[in-house]
Design a protein around this motif. Structure first.
Motif, PDB file in Angstrom:
ATOM      1  N   UNK A  82       0.775  -1.268   0.176  1.00  0.00           N
ATOM      2  CA  UNK A  82      -0.117  -0.120  -0.257  1.00  0.00           C
ATOM      3  C   UNK A  82       0.678   1.243   0.017  1.00  0.00           C
ATOM      4  N   UNK A  83       0.653   1.978  -1.064  1.00  0.00           N
ATOM      5  CA  UNK A  83       1.601   2.967  -0.869  1.00  0.00           C
ATOM      6  C   UNK A  83       0.919   4.616   0.703  1.00  0.00           C
ATOM      7  N   UNK A  84       1.350   5.816  -0.572  1.00  0.00           N
ATOM      8  CA  UNK A  84       1.053   6.558   1.159  1.00  0.00           C
ATOM      9  C   UNK A  84      -0.224   6.774   1.767  1.00  0.00           C
ATOM     10  N   UNK A  85      -0.801   6.865  -0.218  1.00  0.00           N
ATOM     11  CA  UNK A  85      -2.235   7.312   0.654  1.00  0.00           C
ATOM     12  C   UNK A  85      -3.110   5.984   0.509  1.00  0.00           C
ATOM     13  N   UNK A  86      -2.635   4.589   0.677  1.00  0.00           N
ATOM     14  CA  UNK A  86      -3.055   3.690   1.531  1.00  0.00           C
ATOM     15  C   UNK A  86      -4.191   3.298  -0.158  1.00  0.00           C
ATOM     16  N   UNK A  87      -3.363   3.212  -1.542  1.00  0.00           N
ATOM     17  CA  UNK A  87      -3.157   2.429  -2.178  1.00  0.00           C
ATOM     18  C   UNK A  87      -2.539   1.562  -2.869  1.00  0.00           C
ATOM     19  N   UNK A  88      -3.289   0.347  -3.653  1.00  0.00           N
ATOM     20  CA  UNK A  88      -2.374  -0.447  -3.558  1.00  0.00           C
ATOM     21  C   UNK A  88      -1.893  -0.573  -4.865  1.00  0.00           C
ATOM     22  N   UNK A  89      -0.421  -1.424  -4.994  1.00  0.00           N
ATOM     23  CA  UNK A  89       0.001  -0.987  -5.797  1.00  0.00           C
ATOM     24  C   UNK A  89       1.780  -2.132  -5.540  1.00  0.00           C
ATOM     25  N   UNK A  90       2.556  -2.468  -7.032  1.00  0.00           N
ATOM     26  CA  UNK A  90       3.878  -3.626  -6.829  1.00  0.00           C
ATOM     27  C   UNK A  90       5.077  -2.317  -7.472  1.00  0.00           C
ATOM     28  N   UNK A  91       6.603  -3.127  -7.077  1.00  0.00           N
ATOM     29  CA  UNK A  91       7.092  -2.164  -7.690  1.00  0.00           C
ATOM     30  C   UNK A  91       7.563  -3.405  -8.339  1.00  0.00           C
TER      31      UNK A  91
END
Length: 370
Positions: free
Chosen positions: A250-259
């Motif tokens: 989860x990013x700083x905006x609580x959104x799901x991401x992958x790297x």
């Protein structure tokens, strides 16, 4: 035309440790073109042979037009089969091969002649009627084998890898021929192949098999765009779907991401659908078709993520270029325009169309619903 229902078909050979067919359930509508596809040894030809009556089933029902024919002799099932090896009588002419089944049924000679001429004209082999199989090309022999089946006008047609012995150009021509015949005659066809291109181009529906089990049954579009699992996703398509293993954060905006990391170890952040928030901390697999990783996307429909990738291998095919790149140490196929001016070894900005991505559980390899 006929309906066909396969109910819990099981097959175990004597002295075998495992079942060859493990409870196959398929229902086929009248006039439908169903293709059984899968790798060698998956059980598709065995299933075909059980429908034809060439092999017995261990349990289950084979229902044609409401009648269970599992214990009925092959000759009484009203089925015609086209084999991979053509199975023509070498001592008979083309006319004799097509007419053979009709003579066995004691059809009047006048009707036999009319039926042979009808089928020969339909398949464009009327000029070959007096030749023997040894005087024919592979494609012509295959059309004769089809003509022999068509002349009988059975309830159900079975095709067992009929094009596998032909060269690439002939396979394409015969695919067109079979497609046209089905559209003209609206016959019920069950067709076995290991060639996923044949499956995608010919079928109304595709049954994907693996190790004697049905993995997915659906239209070509469903199989291609919404595969049930990684096996189906990787088997269908040319080149096949690429898989990128990664972890959801989860990013700083609580959104799901992958790297993801490119071949030169540059890190890129890729946004995921909101529904994958529940996978926070879990490993998943992102599936992308080659056409969904390219140098330009339709911005109106695409959810694009720009990633700089090193083009390790370029394979020009004419209408496009297949590029192989590395993402998270995994080889990934991209489909580029032939006008895109790049060379092998270049680092190019490419776009992931995440609106077309398919997501899988890294453990079970089943598709995640998003």
């Amino acid at each position: 035309m006929a309906t066909l229902e396969l109910k819990q078909i099981r097959k175990t050979y004597k002295n075998a440790d495992n079942e060859t067919l493990k409870g196959i359930d398929i229902s086929i509508d009248s006039g439908e073109f169903l293709i059984l596809v899968g790798p060698s040894g998956c059980g598709k030809s065995t299933l075909m042979n059980t429908i034809a009556g060439l092999e017995d089933i261990s349990s289950g029902e084979i229902v044609i037009d409401g009648r269970d024919v599992a214990q009925v002799q092959p000759k009484d099932r009203d089925i015609a089969m086209v084999f991979q090896s053509y199975a023509l009588y070498p001592n008979m002419t083309v006319r004799g091969n097509i007419a053979f089944g009709l003579k066995i049924r004691k059809m009047p000679q006048e009707q036999i002649d009319a039926e042979v001429n009808r089928v020969a004209e339909m398949l464009q082999i009327d000029h070959l009627l007096d030749r023997k199989p040894s005087q024919l090309s592979g494609g012509q022999r295959q059309r004769v084998a089809m003509g022999r089946a068509l002349a009988r006008r059975p309830k159900l047609y079975l095709f067992d890898e009929p094009l596998s012995n032909l060269d690439a150009k002939l396979r394409v021509e015969m695919r067109h021929q079979i497609k046209r015949l089905h559209q003209q005659l609206e016959t019920t066809i069950v067709y076995v192949t290991h060639d996923q291109i044949e499956a995608m181009t010919l079928a109304d529906r595709i049954a994907v098999m693996k190790d004697g089990e049905l993995q997915q049954l659906g239209s070509p579009k469903e199989i291609y765009n919404k595969p049930n699992n990684m096996f189906v996703a990787g088997f269908m398509g040319s080149p096949s779907m690429s898989f990128i293993r990664t972890r959801v954060d989860l990013d700083e905006n609580d959104k799901p991401i992958v790297r993801v990391f490119s071949g030169d170890n540059q890190q890129h952040v890729v946004a995921l659908p909101e529904s994958l928030r529940s996978q926070d901390g879990n490993e998943i697999v992102i599936g992308l078709r080659p056409e969904h990783i390219t140098e330009k996307l339709d911005e109106e429909t695409a959810v694009a993520t720009k990633v700089k990738l090193k083009l390790e291998v370029l394979e020009p095919t004419g209408p496009d270029v297949i590029a192989m790149v590395k993402v998270n140490e995994q080889e990934v196929a991209c489909r580029l325009s032939p006008e895109f001016d790049v060379n092998a070894g270049d680092v190019a900005p490419l776009y992931f169309d995440m609106s077309k991505a398919v997501f899988f559980d890294a453990g079970t390899e089943e598709r995640l619903l998003v």
